[in-house]
Design a protein around this motif. Structure first.
Motif, short mmCIF file in Angstrom:
data_model
loop_
_atom_site.label_atom_id
_atom_site.label_comp_id
_atom_site.label_asym_id
_atom_site.label_seq_id
_atom_site.Cartn_x
_atom_site.Cartn_y
_atom_site.Cartn_z
N PRO A 23 0.81 -1.22 0.00
CA PRO A 23 0.00 0.00 0.00
C PRO A 23 0.85 1.27 0.00
CG PRO A 23 0.09 -0.92 2.20
CD PRO A 23 0.87 -1.86 1.32
N LEU A 24 0.24 2.34 -0.48
CA LEU A 24 0.88 3.66 -0.49
C LEU A 24 -0.21 4.69 -0.20
CD1 LEU A 24 3.39 5.43 -1.07
CD2 LEU A 24 2.65 5.50 -3.45
N ASP A 25 -0.10 5.35 0.93
CA ASP A 25 -1.12 6.31 1.35
C ASP A 25 -0.67 7.72 0.97
OD1 ASP A 25 -3.35 7.41 2.47
OD2 ASP A 25 -2.64 7.30 4.54
N LEU A 26 -1.32 8.28 -0.06
CA LEU A 26 -0.98 9.62 -0.53
C LEU A 26 -2.10 10.59 -0.17
CD1 LEU A 26 0.45 8.69 -4.05
CD2 LEU A 26 1.72 9.12 -1.92
N ASP A 27 -1.80 11.87 -0.21
CA ASP A 27 -2.74 12.89 0.21
C ASP A 27 -3.34 13.57 -1.01
OD1 ASP A 27 -4.22 14.62 1.71
OD2 ASP A 27 -2.57 15.99 2.17
N GLY A 28 -4.49 13.06 -1.47
CA GLY A 28 -5.14 13.70 -2.60
C GLY A 28 -5.69 12.71 -3.61
N HIS A 29 -6.38 13.24 -4.61
CA HIS A 29 -7.04 12.45 -5.64
C HIS A 29 -6.01 11.94 -6.65
CE1 HIS A 29 -10.50 11.75 -8.51
NE2 HIS A 29 -9.50 11.81 -9.36
N CYS A 30 -5.97 10.62 -6.86
CA CYS A 30 -5.06 10.04 -7.86
C CYS A 30 -5.75 10.05 -9.21
CB CYS A 30 -4.67 8.62 -7.46
SG CYS A 30 -3.52 7.85 -8.64
N VAL A 31 -5.21 10.81 -10.16
CA VAL A 31 -5.79 10.91 -11.50
C VAL A 31 -5.42 9.69 -12.33
CG1 VAL A 31 -5.84 12.29 -13.62
CG2 VAL A 31 -5.76 13.43 -11.39
N VAL A 32 -4.14 9.31 -12.30
CA VAL A 32 -3.66 8.16 -13.07
C VAL A 32 -2.60 7.41 -12.27
CG1 VAL A 32 -2.31 7.45 -15.10
CG2 VAL A 32 -4.22 9.03 -15.37
N ALA A 33 -2.70 6.09 -12.25
CA ALA A 33 -1.65 5.21 -11.73
C ALA A 33 -1.17 4.35 -12.89
CB ALA A 33 -2.19 4.33 -10.61
N ALA A 34 0.15 4.30 -13.09
CA ALA A 34 0.69 3.58 -14.26
C ALA A 34 2.11 3.15 -14.00
CB ALA A 34 0.63 4.48 -15.50
N GLY A 92 2.59 -8.32 -17.01
CA GLY A 92 1.26 -8.71 -16.56
C GLY A 92 1.26 -9.41 -15.22
N ARG A 93 2.26 -9.09 -14.38
CA ARG A 93 2.34 -9.72 -13.06
C ARG A 93 1.91 -8.78 -11.94
NH1 ARG A 93 7.10 -13.68 -11.69
NH2 ARG A 93 6.36 -12.88 -9.71
N ARG A 94 2.03 -7.47 -12.18
CA ARG A 94 1.70 -6.50 -11.14
C ARG A 94 0.63 -5.52 -11.65
NH1 ARG A 94 6.91 -3.44 -9.66
NH2 ARG A 94 7.27 -3.70 -11.90
N VAL A 95 -0.22 -5.10 -10.72
CA VAL A 95 -1.25 -4.09 -11.01
C VAL A 95 -1.01 -2.90 -10.09
CG1 VAL A 95 -3.71 -3.57 -11.05
CG2 VAL A 95 -2.92 -5.88 -11.60
N VAL A 96 -0.97 -1.72 -10.67
CA VAL A 96 -0.88 -0.50 -9.88
C VAL A 96 -2.28 0.11 -9.80
CG1 VAL A 96 -0.33 1.04 -11.82
CG2 VAL A 96 0.52 1.59 -9.55
N PHE A 97 -2.64 0.67 -8.63
CA PHE A 97 -3.97 1.24 -8.48
C PHE A 97 -3.90 2.56 -7.72
CE2 PHE A 97 -3.35 -1.37 -4.69
CZ PHE A 97 -3.83 -0.58 -3.66
N GLY A 98 -4.89 3.43 -7.98
CA GLY A 98 -5.01 4.69 -7.26
C GLY A 98 -6.47 4.97 -7.00
N SER A 99 -6.75 5.73 -5.94
CA SER A 99 -8.15 6.05 -5.61
C SER A 99 -8.34 7.55 -5.48
CB SER A 99 -8.56 5.36 -4.29
OG SER A 99 -8.26 6.18 -3.17
N GLU A 100 -9.60 7.95 -5.40
CA GLU A 100 -9.92 9.37 -5.28
C GLU A 100 -9.49 9.95 -3.93
OE1 GLU A 100 -14.12 9.57 -5.85
OE2 GLU A 100 -14.59 8.80 -3.83
N ALA A 101 -9.18 9.06 -2.98
CA ALA A 101 -8.74 9.50 -1.65
C ALA A 101 -7.23 9.37 -1.46
CB ALA A 101 -9.48 8.71 -0.57
N GLY A 102 -6.50 9.02 -2.55
CA GLY A 102 -5.06 8.85 -2.44
C GLY A 102 -4.64 7.51 -1.86
N ASP A 103 -5.60 6.59 -1.78
CA ASP A 103 -5.33 5.24 -1.28
C ASP A 103 -4.79 4.41 -2.45
OD1 ASP A 103 -5.27 3.08 0.41
OD2 ASP A 103 -7.42 2.72 0.39
N CYS A 104 -3.48 4.31 -2.56
CA CYS A 104 -2.83 3.75 -3.75
C CYS A 104 -2.00 2.52 -3.38
CB CYS A 104 -1.91 4.81 -4.39
SG CYS A 104 -2.76 6.36 -4.80
#
Length: 324
Positions: free
Chosen positions: A6-17, A305-317
């Protein structure tokens, strides 16, 4: 079992890549976080509006409220590729041979590999932009349809009309179909050889995420309590065929989808932060991440195709390793 870093960021994640297999998280405040030898930050914009990996996933292309278009390398290097002054960059796309395109107001801009930039004005706002996989051709989503250009030439554009607000755009990987997202909770498509219409309706929410399977046989979409996956194997695309519904979860909306780079299965993100993988062939599901903070806004696979990166509107990445 999949494992989650997990990665806890402060803000809306527009794109994770993944950029050169390094996880990148582009936030709305203009900061791009990179997980390279520990978390690193790059201030790309005063307010970030859109982002996409380039064609080879070697740089992250970003647009901002500051009117600038930037490229961020996997080493954190920053290069300015465009500046439209006080206008916001509304959409951005990566094309063949190092070309990129972006929209600002009613103008579409194409920057060729040699650094030349061409501006094409439109009667209405450029809502979405995409490159065709065949030749130097772009599609622009606009009010009441889409417009196709060959930007290297000065010929007359092709107009594809359909009433309503078209908000995003994508070409099929074989270049035979064009699909737009619509404000009203629908997709609209055209078979490009004859401009035949394809209506894909019935979504309870606006479709904000689209992803093609590797050979273009399927188009996955968000906007419902399941990933809606349209078949594109036949010459007429999904016309007369029902879509698959993968990862159905009652009242929880799917907010992001990302097809695997090689195989026919899909990472699915939900409004409650959960991430699931579902296989198209038999609809088998695997839980990748339990619910978290905020709706999933972006998903992306690494090259293998082994890892997936994700981001959320709350910065929960974070990063999910599906092999565990």
């Amino acid at each position: 079992m999949p494992t989650v870093a997990p990665l806890d960021l402060d803000g809306h994640c527009v794109v994770a890549a993944f950029i050169s297999d390094v996880p990148h998280f582009a936030l709305a405040d203009g900061v791009v976080h990179r997980l390279s030898d520990g978390q690193r930050q790059v201030k790309a914009h005063d307010g970030l509006t859109c982002a996409t990996p380039d064609e080879k996933s070697e740089r992250l292309l970003t647009g901002g409220e500051d009117g600038k278009v930037m490229a961020i390398g996997a080493d954190g290097s920053l290069e300015q590729l465009g500046d439209v002054g006080r206008k916001w960059i509304g959409c951005i796309a990566s094309g063949p041979q190092g070309a990129i395109a972006w929209g600002a107001g009613r103008t579409a801009y194409i920057r060729f590999a040699d650094g030349r930039t061409k501006a094409i004005d439109h009667p209405r706002t450029v809502e979405g932009i995409a490159f065709s996989p065949k030749g130097m051709r772009i599609g622009v989503a606009r009010y009441n349809g889409a417009t196709l250009h060959f930007p290297a030439a000065d010929g007359k554009p092709t107009e594809l009309e359909w009433a309503g607000a078209h908000t995003g755009i994508t070409f099929s990987p074989d270049g035979n179909f064009l699909v737009t997202t619509m404000q009203e909770g629908a997709l609209h498509g055209w078979k490009l050889v004859d401009a035949k219409h394809m209506r894909m309706t019935g979504y309870p929410a606006k479709v904000k995420s689209l992803s093609w399977s590797p050979k273009g046989r399927w188009l996955a979409s968000s906007g419902a309590p399941a990933a809606i996956v349209w078949p594109f194997q036949g010459k007429d695309g999904p016309m007369g065929k029902a879509p698959l519904e993968l990862g159905t979860r009652g009242n929880t909306q799917v907010t992001a989808v990302a097809c695997h780079p090689a195989d026919d299965f899909i990472a699915i993100g939900y409004a409650d932060g959960m991430v699931l993988a579902a296989r198209i062939a038999d609809q088998k599901e695997v839980l990748l991440r339990r619910p978290g903070k905020g709706a999933i806004t972006s998903l992306g696979w690494d090259r293998l195709g082994r890892r997936v990166v994700f981001g959320s509107e709350a910065g929960d990445c974070g990063v999910i390793d599906i092999a565990g």
